[in-house]
Structures are given as C-alpha cells and as structure tokens.
Scaffold this motif. Structure first.
Motif, PDB file in Angstrom:
ATOM      1  N   UNK A 272       0.862  -1.188   0.000  1.00 45.33           N
ATOM      2  CA  UNK A 272       0.000   0.000   0.000  1.00 45.33           C
ATOM      3  C   UNK A 272       0.891   1.229   0.000  1.00 45.33           C
ATOM      4  N   UNK A 273       0.511   2.245  -0.781  1.00 47.65           N
ATOM      5  CA  UNK A 273       1.250   3.507  -0.808  1.00 47.65           C
ATOM      6  C   UNK A 273       0.691   4.413   0.281  1.00 47.65           C
ATOM      7  N   UNK A 274       1.435   4.563   1.367  1.00 42.75           N
ATOM      8  CA  UNK A 274       0.998   5.390   2.491  1.00 42.75           C
ATOM      9  C   UNK A 274       1.004   6.857   2.062  1.00 42.75           C
ATOM     10  N   UNK A 275      -0.164   7.506   2.021  1.00 42.35           N
ATOM     11  CA  UNK A 275      -0.198   8.900   1.535  1.00 42.35           C
ATOM     12  C   UNK A 275       0.515   9.878   2.454  1.00 42.35           C
ATOM     13  N   UNK A 276       0.767   9.496   3.697  1.00 45.11           N
ATOM     14  CA  UNK A 276       1.430  10.398   4.644  1.00 45.11           C
ATOM     15  C   UNK A 276       2.930  10.134   4.773  1.00 45.11           C
ATOM     16  N   UNK A 277       3.469   9.269   3.909  1.00 43.22           N
ATOM     17  CA  UNK A 277       4.893   8.950   3.991  1.00 43.22           C
ATOM     18  C   UNK A 277       5.728  10.171   3.606  1.00 43.22           C
ATOM     19  N   UNK A 278       6.598  10.661   4.506  1.00 46.15           N
ATOM     20  CA  UNK A 278       7.428  11.815   4.144  1.00 46.15           C
ATOM     21  C   UNK A 278       8.531  11.415   3.165  1.00 46.15           C
ATOM     22  N   UNK A 279       9.048  12.401   2.438  1.00 47.06           N
ATOM     23  CA  UNK A 279      10.188  12.155   1.556  1.00 47.06           C
ATOM     24  C   UNK A 279      11.407  11.756   2.385  1.00 47.06           C
ATOM     25  N   UNK A 280      12.306  11.003   1.759  1.00 46.22           N
ATOM     26  CA  UNK A 280      13.557  10.674   2.437  1.00 46.22           C
ATOM     27  C   UNK A 280      14.123   9.359   1.961  1.00 46.22           C
ATOM     28  N   UNK A 281      15.385   9.132   2.306  1.00 42.13           N
ATOM     29  CA  UNK A 281      16.108   7.940   1.842  1.00 42.13           C
ATOM     30  C   UNK A 281      16.056   6.781   2.836  1.00 42.13           C
ATOM     31  N   UNK A 282      15.269   6.909   3.906  1.00 45.03           N
ATOM     32  CA  UNK A 282      15.184   5.848   4.902  1.00 45.03           C
ATOM     33  C   UNK A 282      14.476   4.627   4.305  1.00 45.03           C
ATOM     34  N   UNK A 283      15.132   3.465   4.366  1.00 41.79           N
ATOM     35  CA  UNK A 283      14.500   2.241   3.868  1.00 41.79           C
ATOM     36  C   UNK A 283      14.317   1.215   4.987  1.00 41.79           C
ATOM     37  N   UNK A 284      14.154   1.692   6.207  1.00 39.70           N
ATOM     38  CA  UNK A 284      13.833   0.795   7.317  1.00 39.70           C
ATOM     39  C   UNK A 284      12.407   0.286   7.140  1.00 39.70           C
ATOM     40  N   UNK A 285      12.228  -1.017   7.303  1.00 40.80           N
ATOM     41  CA  UNK A 285      10.871  -1.576   7.217  1.00 40.80           C
ATOM     42  C   UNK A 285      10.183  -1.405   8.563  1.00 40.80           C
ATOM     43  N   UNK A 286       9.048  -0.709   8.558  1.00 40.90           N
ATOM     44  CA  UNK A 286       8.303  -0.453   9.794  1.00 40.90           C
ATOM     45  C   UNK A 286       6.871  -0.945   9.601  1.00 40.90           C
ATOM     46  N   UNK A 287       6.459  -2.002  10.304  1.00 40.06           N
ATOM     47  CA  UNK A 287       5.190  -2.666   9.985  1.00 40.06           C
ATOM     48  C   UNK A 287       3.934  -1.880  10.347  1.00 40.06           C
ATOM     49  N   UNK A 288       4.054  -0.672  10.934  1.00 37.14           N
ATOM     50  CA  UNK A 288       2.848   0.063  11.334  1.00 37.14           C
ATOM     51  C   UNK A 288       1.902   0.334  10.149  1.00 37.14           C
ATOM     52  N   UNK A 289       2.465   0.519   8.957  1.00 37.94           N
ATOM     53  CA  UNK A 289       1.630   0.817   7.784  1.00 37.94           C
ATOM     54  C   UNK A 289       0.656  -0.323   7.477  1.00 37.94           C
ATOM     55  N   UNK A 290       0.968  -1.502   7.988  1.00 41.13           N
ATOM     56  CA  UNK A 290       0.084  -2.650   7.714  1.00 41.13           C
ATOM     57  C   UNK A 290      -1.329  -2.418   8.232  1.00 41.13           C
ATOM     58  N   UNK A 291      -1.477  -1.589   9.279  1.00 36.55           N
ATOM     59  CA  UNK A 291      -2.831  -1.301   9.779  1.00 36.55           C
ATOM     60  C   UNK A 291      -3.660  -0.587   8.716  1.00 36.55           C
ATOM     61  N   UNK A 292      -3.005   0.286   7.912  1.00 41.29           N
ATOM     62  CA  UNK A 292      -3.713   0.926   6.798  1.00 41.29           C
ATOM     63  C   UNK A 292      -4.204  -0.123   5.811  1.00 41.29           C
ATOM     64  N   UNK A 293      -3.334  -1.090   5.505  1.00 45.12           N
ATOM     65  CA  UNK A 293      -3.717  -2.159   4.579  1.00 45.12           C
ATOM     66  C   UNK A 293      -4.867  -2.983   5.161  1.00 45.12           C
TER      67      UNK A 293
END
Length: 391
Positions: A272-293
């Motif tokens: 899912x493309x999180x609409x609130x994801x800020x710009x940046x080069x961080x590629x840490x996987x953070x599972x919180x976005x899964x709640x949106x899915x």
C-alpha cells in the motif's frame, strides 16, 4: 562480472559512464553493448539492484491511461516474455493479469476511457462486473464494488533476476560493472561532461547516462541539470505460508486506497502507498503501515485482514512532480542523458527505456516520441497529465 573488489581504481577512460546499476542502468548497458557500443562503465554505489530494483516482486503491465505509457509498458511486456532468449535468463514471469477494483461511478467512467485507448493500442484489457472480479480473485468482496478492470496479459516478475540477466549479458559483451563505487563529483567544460569522479578514481568520458533512480537529483546537480526526483519510501509485507495454498490470482489493486496483493511463493504479498509517507532515503521496514492495509482489507478482501505476516521489505520510489518519467538528452549539457523518475513504474518500463536511451545515444529515432518526458517540461510549463499513482 567485474566489480570494484577486482580493482582499486576504476578504468581511467570510458566512452559511456552509466550512473546507477539498477534495472534501468543494466537495461541501458545491455542495449548499448548489444548495439556494438564499447568502453561502457556502470558505476553503482552498492550492489547491483540494491536501490528501487531490489523489490522482491515487480508488476509488469501495459495498463495505463495515456498512449505513451501504454506503449512503454507493451513493448517492455513483450521483452519480458522474450527474456529467456534475449538476453537469456529466467525472470519468473507469471502472467496472472492485473485486476483494478473500482468503487465509484467516476472511477468506472475514467477506466472505461482508458480501456478504450488500451484496446486501440492492442492491449486486451476489459471492464468486468463485481461477480467476475470475485471469480478472478476469490478473496474479493463485491460489497461496494462498482466495477473492475482486468488486463489478462499483465502480471509480475522478479526484478533481481532481470537486473542479473541484463548485467551478465552486458558483462559478456565487455561492459565493466564498478560496484561499491560512489560518484563524488562531475566535471563539465562548456556544454559537455568531461570527467566523472568516483571514490575509486576519475573516469574521463564522452557521455554520462544518469539512471540513478531516487538519487538522480544529486547527479543532476553535480552536472548542472535539473532532475526533479524525490525519494519516497514504499513498503510491502509477506504472509506466512498459507494452508491450503492461495489460489493463483491476478495482481489485485483496490484503486481508491492503492492497497494491493498477489501471490508470492507459498503465500501472498501485501502492499500500500501510504499517503502520509514523508520524503527521504530511509528504507527501514516499519510494519505500522500494515494497519492501513488491514483497514482496507476488512471490507475489500476480508480474509486478508487477519492473515499473519512474516516480515517485509522497504524501498524507494523515485517520484517526479507529475508522476511521469524523465527520459531524454540534456539541452544544456549535450552529452548527459537521463532515464529516471519513474514513480513506481520503472521496472515495468525498463526494457523499452533501455532501447530508447540506446537510440538517443546513437542519434536514432526511438520507437515512440519521448519528447513529452523531457525534464525541461517543468521549466517550460509543459507538464503532462499525471499518471494514476499505483504500483
């Protein structure tokens, strides 16, 4: 393949330096070498395919809303079908189709227009009703579903295998791959690049091609060319192995939310493309976005909402202001070419774009007019209609 571990310094001269060893850089290297271009060096700061192309599974489709992107997708699809023969590698292409789920009458009307354009260009997409959407993908709930679009010749493949397939063929043709080699500066004289500086030494060169993905804006700055590309993290997750096994389903997308899912080995992959994801080069996987899915899945594909996930992956989209690619030759620095800013569509367009960059380099007319994709469009006010931002 050569890599920086094989030499303390990079070659001191090259006809072509390609900056970025992802799917776009390796496709460009392959197509140039196949056409007889010699003395090519691909400079990659990490391993090949470690940037956006590292995605475990990449969708391949010709399903777009405008003729130019449709043609780039169609030509690339044919190249991926031929990949076992040219350049010669198994990329685990699975032609399961794409299924877009539509939940408003406006979406259905817009997609009906797109399907007409696609059909006119030979893409066999079609509008389908909610019941056929459920037949194609048994996980789908028809509740609130207005219509769907099915494009049977689309599917997914493995970007890592594509990168390696192109790179091995290019290396056999003499291309040097300088991995773990970072670009530290670029010299220009007048309207031409003369030298690419790396942390393994300088390369005097006749042409530079930027295929640096999310890092392209900096390469442009070093050269004095504006490449408006920003990095945005995108994440996906894998389910635990499913028993009984998942049915073979299309690459299924809830258009309104951008939530998508499809087969992956012995389970499913969620994204899912999180609409609130800020710009940046961080590629840490953070599972919180899964709640949106999961929130989307509860009403669109309820069985998915409670499936156990076992890790995931985070990578970078290379996003432009209008979500369309930047492909062309710089007007100000005439031996600087670029292919970047694909906004999530780079993998599925890489074979066609490799051909186009080859033709730009050789002063040949590409198979499609890519003038609208010039980076100059943002300074001349000639932006093209934004492409729907889905995977």
């Amino acid at each position: 393949m050569s890599s920086s571990s094989a030499f303390r310094t990079v070659p001191s001269t090259a006809d072509v330096v390609i900056v970025g060893g992802g799917v776009m850089g390796t496709s460009t290297a392959f197509h140039l070498a196949e056409a007889g271009v010699r003395n090519i060096v691909v400079v990659e700061r990490g391993e090949l395919g470690c940037g956006s192309s590292g995605k475990p599974i990449g969708g391949v489709r010709a399903h777009f809303s405008d003729p130019l992107n449709i043609e780039l997708g169609s030509r690339s699809l044919r190249a991926y079908q031929d990949f076992p023969y040219r350049p010669g590698a198994d990329i685990r292409l699975d032609t399961v189709g794409y299924l877009f789920l539509l939940t408003t009458a406006q979406q259905a009307a817009d997609f009906e227009i797109s399907v007409g354009i696609q059909n006119g260009l030979g893409v066999p997409s079609r509008m389908v009703g909610p019941s056929e959407a459920r037949r194609l993908c048994p996980y789908v709930s028809t509740d609130g579903l207005v219509a769907a679009v099915y494009s049977p010749t689309d599917g997914h493949a493995r970007p890592g295998l594509v990168v390696q397939g192109y790179a091995h063929a290019a290396a056999r043709a003499g291309v040097t791959f300088a991995t773990h080699t970072a670009v530290t500066g670029i010299d220009t004289t007048g309207d031409r690049v003369t030298t690419v500086h790396t942390d393994h030494g300088p390369i005097a060169c006749s042409t530079v091609i930027c295929t640096a993905g999310a890092w392209s804006a900096r390469i442009g700055e070093l050269t004095g060319v504006g490449l408006p590309v920003r990095p945005v993290r995108r994440q996906l997750a894998f389910t635990a192995p499913l028993t009984p096994p998942a049915p073979r389903i299309p690459f299924t997308i809830d258009f309104a939310s951008s939530a998508y899912f499809h087969n992956s080995d012995d389970g499913l992959l969620f994204g899912l493309a999180d609409p609130d994801q800020p710009d940046g080069f961080d590629t840490t996987w953070t599972p919180e976005w899964l709640e949106l899915f999961r929130d989307v899945a509860r009403h669109r594909a309820p069985a998915l909402a409670d499936m156990e996930t076992v890790g995931g992956w985070a990578g970078l989209y290379e996003v432009t202001p209008d979500h369309n690619a930047l492909i062309g030759r710089s007007a100000e620095v005439t031996n600087f070419l670029y292919a970047t800013g694909f906004s999530g569509h780079g993998f599925l367009q890489a074979p066609a774009v490799g051909e186009i960059v080859r033709d730009l380099y050789l002063d040949r007319k590409p198979f499609v007019d890519i003038t609208p994709l010039s980076a100059d469009r943002f300074t001349t006010g000639a932006e093209i209609r934004p492409e729907a931002h889905v995977v």
